[in-house]
Design a protein around this motif. Structure first.
Motif, short mmCIF file in Angstrom:
data_model
loop_
_atom_site.label_atom_id
_atom_site.label_comp_id
_atom_site.label_asym_id
_atom_site.label_seq_id
_atom_site.Cartn_x
_atom_site.Cartn_y
_atom_site.Cartn_z
N UNK A 160 0.85 -1.19 0.00
CA UNK A 160 0.00 0.00 0.00
C UNK A 160 0.89 1.24 0.00
N UNK A 161 0.59 2.16 -0.90
CA UNK A 161 1.36 3.40 -0.95
C UNK A 161 0.45 4.62 -1.00
N UNK A 162 0.82 5.61 -0.18
CA UNK A 162 0.15 6.91 -0.24
C UNK A 162 0.74 7.70 -1.41
N UNK A 163 0.07 8.79 -1.73
CA UNK A 163 0.45 9.58 -2.91
C UNK A 163 1.91 10.03 -2.88
N UNK A 164 2.41 10.39 -1.69
CA UNK A 164 3.77 10.92 -1.60
C UNK A 164 4.83 9.81 -1.52
N UNK A 165 4.40 8.55 -1.55
CA UNK A 165 5.33 7.42 -1.55
C UNK A 165 5.47 6.79 -2.94
N UNK A 166 4.59 7.17 -3.85
CA UNK A 166 4.56 6.56 -5.17
C UNK A 166 5.68 7.13 -6.03
N UNK A 167 6.47 6.24 -6.63
CA UNK A 167 7.60 6.67 -7.46
C UNK A 167 7.37 6.34 -8.93
N UNK A 168 8.35 6.65 -9.75
CA UNK A 168 8.20 6.43 -11.19
C UNK A 168 8.04 4.95 -11.53
N UNK A 169 8.70 4.10 -10.79
CA UNK A 169 8.57 2.64 -11.00
C UNK A 169 7.13 2.20 -10.79
#
Length: 330
Positions: A160-169
Motif C-alpha cells: 500500500x502506498x500513499x500519494x507521496x510514496x509513489x515513485x516512477x517505478x
C-alpha cells in the motif's frame, strides 16, 4: 428558481467525484472546461458540476468520468424546474447535458423520470473494524476466503502506498498493467490513460488517493487506485494481469482494502458496477461476491437545444440517440 454559474461547490459535504480538483483532472484530459451550475429553490441550494466541451460555437455538458449529478439540499426538481434549467443552458449555448448520477447518493431521484435511463447495478461493501485480518476472513464469502488463502500460500502480499510514496517505478507498472487490460477488453481509445494522467491523479488528489498492488516476479500482477471521501472509499481504477489470475491476487487485494479502510474508520467501499446491464459478466460476479448491498446506477440525458442537437447529429452522421455527440465524434 434561481440558476447561475458558480466557481465551486461550497459548504456541502459531498463525494470526491464532485471535488473541483477531481473534475479538473478530467477537464484537462478531455480538453474541456469545468463549470458548476448553482440551483436555488425555496431557499435550498444545490450544485451540478459539469464539464463543457466545445463543438464549433456551442457546448455539450457532461459529468466527469465516474459519477456526478446534482448534490445539495434540493431533494426533487419538477419538469417545470428542468424547463428553467434547459432554458438557462440554451441561453449559454449548451445543447445537451449528460449526467452520470451517483448511485451511492441516489441523486437520480432529484431529476424527473423522463430524463433518466437505468444503466447497471453497482455494488457496495459495508466496512467494519477487525482485530486481525483473520477475523475479517471469517465474515467473507467462502469462495473469497479460499481465494485469499490460496493467494497467501503462493507468497502474494499486498503493498500500500500513499500519494507521496509513489515513485516512477510504481507509475510505470500501474500504467502498463492498466492499459494491458484495456487492450484485452478492446475498449475505446478514451480509456487508454497516459502515465502522465495517473501521475497527475495522485499529485492532484494527494491524501484522497491510495495505490494498492501485488507484485510477482518483479512485476505488478494486480493493482487498484482507491479514492477517499469522509465515509466512502471508491474502487476507482483497477487492473489484473490475466496471466497470473490463477493465483487469486485481486481477491487478496480487495480483502486487504476492506480490512485496512474499515480499521481506519471508513463506513463503505463502493465497488462500482460491472460491464453489462444484466450483470452476467465476470466483473459483476466478482463485485457481487464482495458486496453487502446493491444500488441502481442511472444516467440522465437532457437536450437543451433540439435544433442544434439534431443539426450536429446529422452533420457528423451520428445515429446513437442517447449518448453525447462528443462520445461519438471523438
Amino acid at each position: 428558481m434561481i440558476i447561475s454559474f458558480s466557481d465551486n461547490i461550497d459548504n456541502i459535504k459531498n463525494s470526491i467525484y464532485f471535488d473541483k480538483n477531481y473534475n479538473k483532472i478530467f477537464a484537462e484530459y478531455d480538453e474541456s472546461n469545468f463549470v458548476v451550475i448553482k440551483l436555488i429553490k425555496n431557499n435550498k441550494i444545490s450544485f451540478l458540476p459539469l464539464l463543457l466541451h466545445k463543438i464549433e460555437d456551442y457546448y455539450e455538458a457532461y459529468s466527469s468520468y465516474g459519477y456526478g449529478g446534482i448534490v445539495g439540499d434540493i431533494d426533487y426538481l419538477s419538469e417545470k424546474d428542468f424547463e428553467e434549467i434547459i432554458e438557462f443552458c440554451k441561453s449559454n449555448k449548451i445543447i445537451d447535458i449528460f449526467i452520470r448520477n451517483a448511485p451511492f447518493l441516489n441523486n437520480y431521484k432529484i431529476i424527473p423520470d423522463k430524463f433518466n435511463f437505468f444503466n447497471r447495478i453497482t455494488y457496495t461493501k459495508v466496512l467494519n473494524k477487525y482485530a486481525s485480518f483473520s477475523d475479517l476472513k471469517k465474515d467473507l464469502n467462502q469462495k473469497i476466503r479460499w481465494s485469499i488463502n490460496y493467494a497467501i500460500r503462493n507468497s502474494l502480499d499486498v503493498k500500500i502506498k500513499k500519494y507521496d510514496e509513489i515513485n516512477d517505478y510504481d507509475l510505470e507498472n500501474f500504467y502498463n498493467l492498466y492499459n494491458k487490460v484495456m487492450s484485452f477488453r478492446q475498449t475505446s481509445d478514451y480509456y487508454y490513460f497516459s502515465k502522465y494522467f495517473f501521475e497527475k491523479t495522485f499529485k492532484t488528489l494527494k491524501e484522497k488517493c491510495d495505490l494498492f498492488y501485488i507484485e510477482k516476479s518483479n512485476k505488478f500482477i494486480a493493482a487498484s487506485l482507491f479514492m477517499l471521501d469522509d465515509d466512502y472509499v471508491h474502487y476507482h481504477f483497477s487492473a489484473l494481469d490475466r496471466d497470473y489470475s490463477k493465483y487469486q491476487p485481486m481477491e487478496l487485494l480487495m480483502s486487504k482494502a476492506i480490512y485496512e479502510y474499515g480499521n481506519l474508520g471508513y463506513k463503505y467501499l463502493h465497488l462500482g458496477g460491472g460491464l453489462s446491464l444484466d450483470a452476467s459478466d465476470g466483473l459483476s460476479r466478482f463485485k457481487r461476491k464482495l458486496s453487502d448491498f446493491e444500488s441502481k446506477f442511472y444516467i440522465s440525458k437532457i437536450i437543451c437545444d433540439k435544433d442544434k442537437y439534431n443539426y450536429f447529429r446529422d452533420h457528423y452522421d451520428i445515429r446513437n440517440n442517447l449518448f453525447l455527440i462528443k462520445d461519438a465524434k471523438y
